[in-house]
Write a protein that holds these residues in place. Structure first.
Motif, PDB file in Angstrom:
ATOM      1  N   LEU A 152      -9.536   5.466  -5.239  1.00 30.39           N
ATOM      2  CA  LEU A 152      -8.234   6.182  -3.596  1.00 30.39           C
ATOM      3  C   LEU A 152      -8.745   7.366  -3.992  1.00 30.39           C
ATOM      4  N   GLU A 153      -8.126   8.156  -5.055  1.00 29.34           N
ATOM      5  CA  GLU A 153      -8.455   9.146  -5.226  1.00 29.34           C
ATOM      6  C   GLU A 153      -8.942  10.262  -6.133  1.00 29.34           C
ATOM      7  N   MET A 175       0.557  -1.043  -0.546  1.00 27.57           N
ATOM      8  CA  MET A 175       0.326   0.077  -0.143  1.00 27.57           C
ATOM      9  C   MET A 175       0.918   1.336   0.015  1.00 27.57           C
ATOM     10  N   ASP A 176       0.326   1.885  -1.011  1.00 30.66           N
ATOM     11  CA  ASP A 176       1.815   2.936  -0.629  1.00 30.66           C
ATOM     12  C   ASP A 176       0.630   4.632  -0.144  1.00 30.66           C
ATOM     13  N   ALA A 177       1.137   5.088  -0.277  1.00 33.59           N
ATOM     14  CA  ALA A 177       0.800   6.700   1.176  1.00 33.59           C
ATOM     15  C   ALA A 177      -0.055   7.136   1.084  1.00 33.59           C
ATOM     16  N   ALA A 178      -0.958   7.346  -0.627  1.00 27.27           N
ATOM     17  CA  ALA A 178      -2.026   7.865  -1.163  1.00 27.27           C
ATOM     18  C   ALA A 178      -3.363   6.960  -0.542  1.00 27.27           C
ATOM     19  N   ALA A 179      -2.633   5.514  -0.721  1.00 29.34           N
ATOM     20  CA  ALA A 179      -3.978   3.921  -0.452  1.00 29.34           C
ATOM     21  C   ALA A 179      -4.672   4.525   1.039  1.00 29.34           C
ATOM     22  N   LEU A 180      -2.542   4.499   1.791  1.00 31.80           N
ATOM     23  CA  LEU A 180      -2.885   4.945   3.023  1.00 31.80           C
ATOM     24  C   LEU A 180      -3.611   5.764   3.941  1.00 31.80           C
ATOM     25  N   LEU A 181      -3.884   6.742   3.328  1.00 33.18           N
ATOM     26  CA  LEU A 181      -3.938   8.175   3.845  1.00 33.18           C
ATOM     27  C   LEU A 181      -5.222   7.981   3.848  1.00 33.18           C
ATOM     28  N   LEU A 231       3.205  12.917   5.330  1.00 29.30           N
ATOM     29  CA  LEU A 231       3.627  14.638   5.510  1.00 29.30           C
ATOM     30  C   LEU A 231       3.777  15.445   4.296  1.00 29.30           C
ATOM     31  N   ALA A 232       4.690  14.530   3.292  1.00 26.04           N
ATOM     32  CA  ALA A 232       4.707  15.479   1.623  1.00 26.04           C
ATOM     33  C   ALA A 232       3.008  15.672   1.424  1.00 26.04           C
ATOM     34  N   LEU A 233       2.627  14.379   1.723  1.00 29.40           N
ATOM     35  CA  LEU A 233       0.981  14.738   0.956  1.00 29.40           C
ATOM     36  C   LEU A 233      -0.718  15.822   1.848  1.00 29.40           C
ATOM     37  N   LEU A 234      -0.014  15.577   3.426  1.00 29.16           N
ATOM     38  CA  LEU A 234      -0.331  16.634   4.029  1.00 29.16           C
ATOM     39  C   LEU A 234       0.166  18.458   3.763  1.00 29.16           C
ATOM     40  N   GLN A 235       0.889  18.051   3.319  1.00 28.56           N
ATOM     41  CA  GLN A 235       1.410  19.551   2.706  1.00 28.56           C
ATOM     42  C   GLN A 235       1.077  20.086   1.303  1.00 28.56           C
ATOM     43  N   GLN A 236       1.107  19.199   0.054  1.00 32.61           N
ATOM     44  CA  GLN A 236       0.440  19.245  -1.098  1.00 32.61           C
ATOM     45  C   GLN A 236      -1.469  19.744  -0.824  1.00 32.61           C
TER      46      GLN A 236
END
Length: 133
Positions: A75-76, A1-7, A49-54
């Motif tokens: 997922l997105e 699972m990548d970061a976007a999917a986890l988020l 953290l990078a996704l949240l910043q974006q």
């Protein structure tokens, strides 16, 4: 699972993540964050953290549109957050322009460099004018 999917998976469970400097803040009812989820959070901390910043660079109405129009199993929904920007200036990889339309697979922009022709981009390539390219 990548970061976007986890988020996405964490948010679907009602877990709220936020960035506090270089720390990742997790707000969840007791017991909801399993040891497996905690390990995944640790492994993907920098990317989350990078996704949240974006996300923080997008106007609130764009984040709300993405939340409203997001539908599983997708997922997105990067195109959904563009809906409030239709008719407004945006940034693209080829420079600024006016967003004409947004769909799941593409977004159409009239570039300032060539306003008589529409350019097609992937929705995730489009940014609000206030965000860095």
């Amino acid at each position: 699972m990548d970061a976007a999917a986890l988020l996405h998976a964490l948010r679907a469970r009602g877990i709220v993540l936020s960035a506090v400097g270089e720390r990742l803040r997790v707000e969840a009812p007791r017991g909801l964050v399993t040891p497996e989820l905690r390990a995944a959070l640790t492994a993907h901390k920098a990317a989350i953290l990078a996704l949240l910043q974006q996300e923080s660079q997008w106007p609130p109405q764009c984040r709300e549109a993405e939340r409203l129009y997001h539908r599983p199993p997708v997922l997105e929904a990067p195109h959904a957050k563009l809906f409030p920007l239709v008719g407004q200036r945006v940034l693209t990889p080829r420079g600024p322009g006016v967003l004409l339309q947004a769909f799941a697979g593409q977004a159409t922009v009239a570039l300032e460099s060539d306003p008589n022709h529409a350019a097609i981009f992937e929705p995730q390539e489009i940014r609000p004018l206030s965000a860095a390219p």
